[in-house]
Design a protein around this motif. Structure first.
Motif, PDB file in Angstrom:
ATOM      1  N   CYS A  72       0.819  -1.218   0.000  1.00  0.00           N
ATOM      2  CA  CYS A  72       0.000   0.000   0.000  1.00  0.00           C
ATOM      3  C   CYS A  72       0.849   1.262   0.000  1.00  0.00           C
ATOM      4  O   CYS A  72       0.642   2.165  -0.815  1.00  0.00           O
ATOM      5  CB  CYS A  72      -0.927  -0.009   1.213  1.00  0.00           C
ATOM      6  N   VAL A  73       1.812   1.351   0.925  1.00  0.00           N
ATOM      7  CA  VAL A  73       2.559   2.605   1.067  1.00  0.00           C
ATOM      8  C   VAL A  73       3.517   2.848  -0.092  1.00  0.00           C
ATOM      9  O   VAL A  73       3.792   4.010  -0.447  1.00  0.00           O
ATOM     10  CB  VAL A  73       3.320   2.662   2.408  1.00  0.00           C
ATOM     11  N   ASN A  74       4.035   1.794  -0.712  1.00  0.00           N
ATOM     12  CA  ASN A  74       4.903   1.988  -1.872  1.00  0.00           C
ATOM     13  C   ASN A  74       4.130   2.589  -3.044  1.00  0.00           C
ATOM     14  O   ASN A  74       4.713   3.250  -3.906  1.00  0.00           O
ATOM     15  CB  ASN A  74       5.546   0.671  -2.297  1.00  0.00           C
ATOM     16  N   ASP A  75       2.818   2.352  -3.075  1.00  0.00           N
ATOM     17  CA  ASP A  75       1.989   2.967  -4.112  1.00  0.00           C
ATOM     18  C   ASP A  75       1.749   4.454  -3.827  1.00  0.00           C
ATOM     19  O   ASP A  75       1.550   5.247  -4.754  1.00  0.00           O
ATOM     20  CB  ASP A  75       0.640   2.246  -4.213  1.00  0.00           C
ATOM     21  N   LEU A  76       1.743   4.836  -2.556  1.00  0.00           N
ATOM     22  CA  LEU A  76       1.547   6.242  -2.212  1.00  0.00           C
ATOM     23  C   LEU A  76       2.762   7.090  -2.557  1.00  0.00           C
ATOM     24  O   LEU A  76       2.639   8.196  -3.088  1.00  0.00           O
ATOM     25  CB  LEU A  76       1.267   6.400  -0.715  1.00  0.00           C
ATOM     26  N   VAL A  77       3.941   6.569  -2.239  1.00  0.00           N
ATOM     27  CA  VAL A  77       5.148   7.388  -2.367  1.00  0.00           C
ATOM     28  C   VAL A  77       5.449   7.723  -3.819  1.00  0.00           C
ATOM     29  O   VAL A  77       6.109   8.724  -4.105  1.00  0.00           O
ATOM     30  CB  VAL A  77       6.346   6.700  -1.678  1.00  0.00           C
ATOM     31  N   VAL A  78       4.948   6.933  -4.772  1.00  0.00           N
ATOM     32  CA  VAL A  78       5.217   7.249  -6.179  1.00  0.00           C
ATOM     33  C   VAL A  78       4.553   8.559  -6.595  1.00  0.00           C
ATOM     34  O   VAL A  78       4.934   9.153  -7.610  1.00  0.00           O
ATOM     35  CB  VAL A  78       4.766   6.111  -7.131  1.00  0.00           C
ATOM     36  N   GLN A  79       3.591   9.032  -5.824  1.00  0.00           N
ATOM     37  CA  GLN A  79       2.967  10.320  -6.123  1.00  0.00           C
ATOM     38  C   GLN A  79       3.522  11.432  -5.237  1.00  0.00           C
ATOM     39  O   GLN A  79       2.973  12.526  -5.177  1.00  0.00           O
ATOM     40  CB  GLN A  79       1.445  10.209  -5.997  1.00  0.00           C
ATOM     41  N   GLY A  80       4.618  11.109  -4.554  1.00  0.00           N
ATOM     42  CA  GLY A  80       5.256  12.082  -3.689  1.00  0.00           C
ATOM     43  C   GLY A  80       4.615  12.177  -2.331  1.00  0.00           C
ATOM     44  O   GLY A  80       4.948  13.072  -1.542  1.00  0.00           O
ATOM     45  N   ALA A  81       3.688  11.270  -2.023  1.00  0.00           N
ATOM     46  CA  ALA A  81       2.910  11.360  -0.786  1.00  0.00           C
ATOM     47  C   ALA A  81       3.604  10.673   0.385  1.00  0.00           C
ATOM     48  O   ALA A  81       4.210   9.619   0.240  1.00  0.00           O
ATOM     49  CB  ALA A  81       1.527  10.752  -0.987  1.00  0.00           C
ATOM     50  N   GLU A  82       3.466  11.290   1.541  1.00  0.00           N
ATOM     51  CA  GLU A  82       3.937  10.717   2.804  1.00  0.00           C
ATOM     52  C   GLU A  82       2.795   9.920   3.420  1.00  0.00           C
ATOM     53  O   GLU A  82       1.716  10.471   3.654  1.00  0.00           O
ATOM     54  CB  GLU A  82       4.362  11.836   3.746  1.00  0.00           C
ATOM     55  N   VAL A 108      -3.766   6.042   3.767  1.00  0.00           N
ATOM     56  CA  VAL A 108      -3.964   7.403   3.279  1.00  0.00           C
ATOM     57  C   VAL A 108      -2.684   8.189   3.534  1.00  0.00           C
ATOM     58  O   VAL A 108      -2.098   8.103   4.619  1.00  0.00           O
ATOM     59  CB  VAL A 108      -5.163   8.087   3.965  1.00  0.00           C
ATOM     60  N   GLY A 109      -2.267   8.931   2.522  1.00  0.00           N
ATOM     61  CA  GLY A 109      -1.098   9.781   2.647  1.00  0.00           C
ATOM     62  C   GLY A 109      -1.429  11.180   2.187  1.00  0.00           C
ATOM     63  O   GLY A 109      -2.542  11.464   1.733  1.00  0.00           O
ATOM     64  N   ALA A 110      -0.440  12.065   2.295  1.00  0.00           N
ATOM     65  CA  ALA A 110      -0.655  13.453   1.887  1.00  0.00           C
ATOM     66  C   ALA A 110       0.583  13.987   1.182  1.00  0.00           C
ATOM     67  O   ALA A 110       1.712  13.602   1.497  1.00  0.00           O
ATOM     68  CB  ALA A 110      -0.989  14.320   3.096  1.00  0.00           C
ATOM     69  N   VAL A 111       0.349  14.861   0.229  1.00  0.00           N
ATOM     70  CA  VAL A 111       1.423  15.540  -0.477  1.00  0.00           C
ATOM     71  C   VAL A 111       0.995  16.991  -0.675  1.00  0.00           C
ATOM     72  O   VAL A 111      -0.178  17.258  -0.965  1.00  0.00           O
ATOM     73  CB  VAL A 111       1.737  14.861  -1.832  1.00  0.00           C
ATOM     74  N   GLU A 112       1.913  17.913  -0.468  1.00  0.00           N
ATOM     75  CA  GLU A 112       1.586  19.306  -0.756  1.00  0.00           C
ATOM     76  C   GLU A 112       1.234  19.430  -2.235  1.00  0.00           C
ATOM     77  O   GLU A 112       1.871  18.816  -3.092  1.00  0.00           O
ATOM     78  CB  GLU A 112       2.759  20.220  -0.414  1.00  0.00           C
ATOM     79  N   ARG A 113       0.211  20.182  -2.533  1.00  0.00           N
ATOM     80  CA  ARG A 113      -0.327  20.277  -3.889  1.00  0.00           C
ATOM     81  C   ARG A 113       0.773  20.550  -4.928  1.00  0.00           C
ATOM     82  O   ARG A 113       0.800  19.957  -6.004  1.00  0.00           O
ATOM     83  CB  ARG A 113      -1.384  21.373  -3.939  1.00  0.00           C
ATOM     84  N   GLU A 114       1.707  21.411  -4.596  1.00  0.00           N
ATOM     85  CA  GLU A 114       2.750  21.796  -5.556  1.00  0.00           C
ATOM     86  C   GLU A 114       3.822  20.726  -5.749  1.00  0.00           C
ATOM     87  O   GLU A 114       4.631  20.828  -6.668  1.00  0.00           O
ATOM     88  CB  GLU A 114       3.421  23.090  -5.093  1.00  0.00           C
ATOM     89  N   ASP A 115       3.812  19.696  -4.896  1.00  0.00           N
ATOM     90  CA  ASP A 115       4.850  18.668  -4.954  1.00  0.00           C
ATOM     91  C   ASP A 115       4.361  17.348  -5.545  1.00  0.00           C
ATOM     92  O   ASP A 115       5.091  16.350  -5.529  1.00  0.00           O
ATOM     93  CB  ASP A 115       5.404  18.406  -3.549  1.00  0.00           C
ATOM     94  N   LEU A 116       3.141  17.325  -6.058  1.00  0.00           N
ATOM     95  CA  LEU A 116       2.574  16.088  -6.593  1.00  0.00           C
ATOM     96  C   LEU A 116       3.413  15.534  -7.743  1.00  0.00           C
ATOM     97  O   LEU A 116       3.873  16.274  -8.609  1.00  0.00           O
ATOM     98  CB  LEU A 116       1.149  16.348  -7.083  1.00  0.00           C
ATOM     99  N   LEU A 117       3.617  14.220  -7.739  1.00  0.00           N
ATOM    100  CA  LEU A 117       4.322  13.525  -8.816  1.00  0.00           C
ATOM    101  C   LEU A 117       3.331  12.666  -9.599  1.00  0.00           C
ATOM    102  O   LEU A 117       2.311  12.253  -9.064  1.00  0.00           O
ATOM    103  CB  LEU A 117       5.424  12.637  -8.233  1.00  0.00           C
ATOM    104  N   PRO A 118       3.647  12.359 -10.906  1.00  0.00           N
ATOM    105  CA  PRO A 118       4.841  12.759 -11.655  1.00  0.00           C
ATOM    106  C   PRO A 118       4.800  14.220 -12.082  1.00  0.00           C
ATOM    107  O   PRO A 118       3.726  14.794 -12.259  1.00  0.00           O
ATOM    108  CB  PRO A 118       4.811  11.823 -12.863  1.00  0.00           C
ATOM    109  N   ARG A 119       5.990  14.801 -12.261  1.00  0.00           N
ATOM    110  CA  ARG A 119       6.081  16.172 -12.737  1.00  0.00           C
ATOM    111  C   ARG A 119       5.742  16.239 -14.216  1.00  0.00           C
ATOM    112  O   ARG A 119       5.835  15.249 -14.941  1.00  0.00           O
ATOM    113  CB  ARG A 119       7.496  16.710 -12.493  1.00  0.00           C
ATOM    114  N   LYS A 120       5.359  17.418 -14.645  1.00  0.00           N
ATOM    115  CA  LYS A 120       4.938  17.586 -16.036  1.00  0.00           C
ATOM    116  C   LYS A 120       6.113  17.660 -17.015  1.00  0.00           C
ATOM    117  O   LYS A 120       5.915  17.587 -18.231  1.00  0.00           O
ATOM    118  CB  LYS A 120       4.075  18.845 -16.173  1.00  0.00           C
ATOM    119  N   ASP A 121       7.346  17.816 -16.492  1.00  0.00           N
ATOM    120  CA  ASP A 121       8.489  17.956 -17.397  1.00  0.00           C
ATOM    121  C   ASP A 121       9.251  16.659 -17.623  1.00  0.00           C
ATOM    122  O   ASP A 121      10.397  16.668 -18.083  1.00  0.00           O
ATOM    123  CB  ASP A 121       9.457  19.033 -16.875  1.00  0.00           C
ATOM    124  N   VAL A 122       8.640  15.507 -17.320  1.00  0.00           N
ATOM    125  CA  VAL A 122       9.264  14.223 -17.643  1.00  0.00           C
ATOM    126  C   VAL A 122       9.458  14.155 -19.161  1.00  0.00           C
ATOM    127  O   VAL A 122       8.527  14.415 -19.932  1.00  0.00           O
ATOM    128  CB  VAL A 122       8.382  13.051 -17.171  1.00  0.00           C
TER     129      VAL A 122
END
Length: 346
Positions: A89-99, A159-173
């Protein structure tokens, strides 16, 4: 009919109460900033503001551990399967930058064994400690007639959280970005229907010494828990000098199916097969089962549990930071302009 009780129907309420008391210390040791109350209420509360977030997006994930459960039940080793549950579960969260913030579990069985269930939850608590999230609740269901003696099922929710501006993946991949692979601890929690099929066809006993691991039995080696990548990945994600743009958790479907999930349509991933060393368990599975290479790559992680996409001029810093955090890191290849395939492994 007269005098019927819930106990006569096969449900032991006292055992359920005893389990709650047994697992309370496990839950308490996972408490973190943001926890509001203790285990035992009808619902669990968590305060993201108290956890330090200002403008968070919530990210949720649910998963199980598949038929790896059957091996745990056959050999009577239940603790590490709890770590697997959290990891998936948690490895799926961190891919979006979420704690990861908190975790809940669902344990279902025909007849509740307090010792078995407590061992599973102890493993869940250990997984939560590794991931930095709180075990704040769950459900234990005793359902006579639904499961064979000794069987149970598991599901996890986080459930995890990520600051809105830090969400992954980034648009410049984009083309030129470098692919960093983090070594897996083994089979993790995908492909076990094939693992069990190979074991059965080969007539092997889970208690026998493993051909690919001289120090352990097949059961012990195959129950090696899924690696939790949260701490190391969050460290590099939050370091701008590492230039991390995207992550992919390599689960069922392997590299060919999971990596494209975080890539834009205008790029392909080019991976060099010789860039990482495949652990002995995978070589053994392929040889013993006569498994085609294409099936190996789409069934198992084959030694790579997580892939990070890093900006080319910062990739070496990201690799060094991950290694300093305890990860074994391989430079797998790079992103290229879109070709005929999403992922090319050659």
């Amino acid at each position: 009919m007269a005098g019927a009780t819930y106990g006569q129907a096969g449900v032991d309420i006292d055992a359920g109460d005893a389990l709650v008391e047994r697992i309370k210390p496990f839950a308490r040791m996972t408490r973190r900033r943001g926890c509001v109350d203790d285990l035992g209420g009808f619902g669990a509360l968590f305060d993201p503001k108290a956890a330090g977030f200002k403008d968070p997006l919530l990210v949720s994930s649910t998963d199980g551990v598949g038929t790896k459960l059957k091996i745990a039940q056959e050999v009577g080793a239940h603790r590490t399967i709890g770590i697997d549950l959290v990891a998936m579960c948690v490895n799926d969260l961190v891919v979006q930058g979420a704690e990861p913030l908190f975790f809940l579990d669902y344990f279902a069985t025909g007849k509740l064994s307090v010792d078995v269930a407590a061992s599973v939850v102890e493993g869940i608590a250990e997984g939560c400690k590794q991931a930095g999230c709180a075990l704040i609740g769950g459900e234990t269901a005793e359902m006579p007639g639904m499961y064979a003696p000794g069987e149970y099922d598991l599901a996890g929710f986080t459930v995890g959280a990520v600051e809105r501006e830090d969400l992954l993946p980034r648009k410049d991949v984009g083309a030129g970005d470098v692919l960093l692979g983090l070594a897996s601890s083994g089979v993790h929690s995908n492909g076990y229907s094939l693992v069990r099929y190979i074991m059965k066809q080969a007539g092997l006993d889970y208690h026998a010494q493993a051909a690919f691991d001289s120090g352990r039995s097949y059961g012990e080696a195959l129950l090696e828990p899924t690696r939790i990548y949260v701490a190391s990945c969050l460290q590099v994600i939050r370091n701008d000098a590492c230039g991390i743009k995207a992550l992919a958790h390599i689960t069922g479907g392997g590299l060919p199916d999971n990596l494209p999930r975080v890539l834009p349509e205008h790029v392909s991933a080019k991976i060099e097969r010789a860039s990482w060393q495949r652990p002995a368990v995978f070589e053994w599975l392929q040889k013993t089962g006569g498994v085609p290479e294409s099936d190996m790559l789409r069934t198992f992680n084959c030694g790579i549990g997580m892939v990070l996409v890093a900006q080319k001029d910062k990739a070496s810093r990201a690799k060094a930071a991950l290694e300093a955090a305890g990860e074994k890191v391989y430079v797998l290849g790079e992103l290229t302009a879109r070709g005929a395939q999403d992922v090319v492994i050659a």
